[in-house]
Write an enzyme that holds these catalytic residues in place. Structure first.
Site: not given
Ligand code: IVH
Length: 699
Positions: A127, A129, A131, A150, A237, A325, A425, A428, A443, A449
């Site tokens: 999937e 990810k 942002d 969260r 998701y 990533k 340092c 201090c 230090c 300090c």
């Molecule tokens: S799954 C246990 N799916 O990424 C799994 N997270 O770095 C829960 N996020 O806190 C997350 N797209 O906010 C999942 N397709 C996706 C996502 C996703 C973005 C975010 C989410 C999570 C964070 C973790």
């Protein structure tokens, strides 16, 4: 829970206390359903019965009336800040993969954990990810009843009313289980972000740095009317608590979400094996700029939900998923100067002051430089044009000098920067030393300090420690400079000792009356604390969150832990062997903890702190109904029904402590085929030895 049938007259004080807690929650839930969602869950008569029972118990036990008692509420939602919500199932984060190899390793780990044979494929769902910010949407009897951010993964903010301003969130679900929590990401599209910033500019308001900040700022508005004017979107998701099995696979679960009307990302695909995942990653990466919203990578999830269950989770992330990533975003800027900061353990760390530059949507003006060897390897000098990068949420880094640009005049040396012949340092003035064989300078000032002391306080108040809102770097420095707070215990006495003085500051340096009140409130709210947080907050070198959790689970109470750490100073003592028996705690970490408690001033600071706070006893991880909750278990030999890793994970999930070696404190040893000397040790010490089959029956 106390059954309703116990009449108010028969309740013991303990039962009354529990019942008042239950009623306050229950009534609050119905208030929200009624007032905020206009969707009552029970009849008016049933609601009245609850409030009458609450009033009757309060009349009999006036000393037990709760601060949040329904009888004290005027009605409606609190306007000052968001309510807190404890997630029924924790909201996890994800481990990261950066290189192709990390993805291969991930698949390898899954296969090993599950004990799969060569010919058994693992199907994954890949999937994008998104942002944005993750949220949890709770449905009861098919109705949307609550939505939360969260937060720290365990407790989030109640943003129900704000989420109701989003048209994409279904209000009702057809054929839903009694309870279902749907998790997803709230985000702002690039187009909506740009037009929001135009409107902000026209109103003379500050623009948002990136779509993620804009989404978070728009959702976390105390006035939901404002949220309604911001265009927010959702992709669902994941699943939180659910009272019924919805589907055999994650893919089918996503289909179920679509049928309920949730937006599900259309780019999601099923893949088998690392090569298909990497092809998906490349394709999404190539199309990234053309997408209407920001993504920062892709997520791979094991498709079979029974396998997800078996894989379970680690401290904060599931074993069944990983985030791959995208490479860090880079930009070029001028390195103006190299400064040195002092950390809480006295380590002197160089950092770069940069000409402010926008890197992937965030304004960067500082970057870490790690240590002088790193600076030499990268060949960085003050005055250089440099490449700066940001990877995810990590602190910005300087990659190196930008090719083909004019260089700064001099190589950097810590010794010179610290004053040459007598390095000192910068805070201090104590002697600064570089230990042999170490890349770090330190230090030697220890307690005298101020930089170390303030850093320790900042750590103490930080999110994973005491999590005191409003106590960041600036305010800690202020309280330190004024001599109001010089040790953790003083924080909890601050209101008593300095209320008037702080109140009089009236907007001095941002300290208005309101922010002072809020700070007192935040401190009060944390004066009862979980043991693992306390341990982490002490800032003992090498004791991170995971280690703190393990210690807390092992020793249960602050008193037991502290006593054991003092006893462990004698290497012949059983307390020392017991400390070393904890998973992942080796001699080096043990020594750090022991050293910490050998220092008089540390002991005193901790004793003093414990007089001002309450430390919650650490409960075994799972329901104590499990026969092995709280027990210490050693595994040895080869297991036949599951891998050793899975067996350990399951024992821990049931609240047991899995330790590496047998001692008198071990409750039992589980022996698979061809066990080693641990069985002999157990027999010598009289520790029961169970076969794999006997162990399986314990569940
Ligand atoms: S799954 C246990 N799916 O990424 C799994 N997270 O770095 C829960 N996020 O806190 C997350 N797209 O906010 C999942 N397709 C996706 C996502 C996703 C973005 C975010 C989410 C999570 C964070 C973790």
């Amino acid at each position: 829970m106390i059954p309703d049938i116990i009449s108010v007259d028969e309740l013991t004080p303990t039962q009354a206390e529990m019942e008042l807690e239950r009623l306050s929650k229950e009534i609050a839930r119905h208030d929200r359903a009624y007032h905020t969602l206009s969707a009552p869950l029970i009849s008016d008569a049933a609601y009245d019965q609850l409030t009458r029972r609450n009033a009757a118990i309060e009349a009999r036990f006036p000393h037990l009336i709760r601060a949040d008692s329904p009888s004290r509420k005027v009605g409606g939602q609190a306007s000052d800040g968001f309510g807190k919500i404890r997630h029924a199932a924790p909201m996890l984060s994800l481990d990261n993969a950066f290189e192709d190899q990390d993805v291969h390793d991930f698949i390898g780990r899954l296969r090993r954990f599950l004990g799969l044979t060569e010919d058994q494929p693992v199907e994954l769902v890949a999937e994008p990810k998104i942002d944005g910010l993750s949220i949890s949407l709770r449905y009861e009897q098919g109705r949307f009843v609550q939505g939360a951010t969260r937060g720290d993964g365990e407790v989030g903010e109640d943003v129900t009313r704000n989420l109701l301003a989003m048209a994409q969130i279904p209000r009702t679900l057809e054929n839903a289980p009694d309870v279902v929590e749907v998790r997803g990401e709230v985000y702002m599209s690039k187009a909506d972000f740009l037009s929001l910033n135009e409107r902000q500019a026209a109103l003379g308001e500050k623009p948002f740095a990136n779509p993620r900040n804009a989404a978070a700022g728009s959702l976390r508005q105390l006035d939901p009317q404002i949220t309604a004017t911001r265009s927010l979107s959702l992709f669902a998701y994941a699943m939180g608590e659910c009272s019924q099995n919805l589907a055999p696979t994650h893919w089918d679960f996503l289909t179920c979400l679509k049928n309920w009307g949730f937006p599900v990302n259309p780019l999601i695909r099923r893949c088998s094996g690392a090569d298909e995942l990497l092809a998906f990653y490349a394709a999404i990466g190539n199309g990234r700029a053309d997408l209407g919203y920001d993504i920062d990578g892709v997520v791979y999830k094991v498709n079979r939900l029974d396998w997800q269950e078996r894989l379970g989770m680690k401290e904060r992330s599931p074993r069944w998923a990983i985030a791959h990533k995208f490479p860090a975003e880079q930009a070029r800027t001028r390195l103006l100067a190299i400064h040195i900061s002092v950390g809480r353990t006295g380590v002197l760390t160089p950092w770069a002051e940069l000409e402010p530059i926008n890197v992937g949507g965030v304004l960067v003006s500082r970057a870490t430089l790690h240590n002088e060897d790193d600076i030499a390897t990268k060949d960085i000098r003050a005055g250089d044009w440099v490449i700066v990068q940001r990877a995810g949420d990590v602190i910005p880094q300087v990659v190196g000098p930008a090719p083909g640009t004019e260089r700064g005049p001099r190589d950097f040396s810590m010794r010179d920067a610290l004053g040459g012949d007598r390095p000192a340092c910068p805070i201090c003035g104590s002697h600064a030393i570089r230990l042999e064989g170490e890349a770090k300078w330190r230090c030697s000032g220890g307690l005298i300090c101020p930089a170390q002391a303030t850093e320790r306080l900042i750590h103490f108040a930080s999110r994973d420690a005491f999590d005191i809102e409003g106590l960041g770097e600036k305010n800690v420095q202020f309280l330190w400079d004024k001599e109001y707070v010089r040790a953790p215990a003083a924080l909890f006495r601050l209101e008593e000792t300095n209320r008037d003085r702080l109140q009089k500051l009236e907007n001095f340096d941002g300290w208005g009356k309101r922010s002072v009140e809020k700070l007192f409130e935040a401190i009060r709210a944390r004066s009862t604390i979980a043991l693992d947080r306390l341990i982490y907050a002490l800032g003992i070198p090498q004791v991170g969150i995971a280690t703190a959790k393990r210690l807390a689970r092992h020793y249960h109470t602050a008193q037991a832990w502290i006593q054991a750490m003092r006893d462990a100073a004698d290497p012949a003592a059983e307390a020392y062997a017991d400390l070393l028996s904890i998973e992942d705690i080796g001699p080096a970490v043990s020594q750090e903890i022991i050293d910490f408690f050998t220092e008089d001033h540390n002991r005193q600071a901790v004793d003093d702190l414990l007089k001002t706070i309450m430390v919650e006893e650490m409960q075994p991880q799972a329901a104590s109904a499990s026969a092995i909750a709280g027990k210490s278990v050693v595994f040895t030999g080869t297991l036949t029904t599951m891998t050793r890793q899975e067996a350990k994970a399951r024992a821990e999930a049931m609240g047991a402590r899995v330790v590496g070696s047998v001692s008198k404190k071990t409750d039992f040893v589980v022996a698979g085929a061809e066990p080693g000397s641990k069985v002999t040790d157990a027999l010598k010490l009289g520790v029961p030895v169970l076969s794999e089959q006997e162990w399986a029956l314990l569940e």
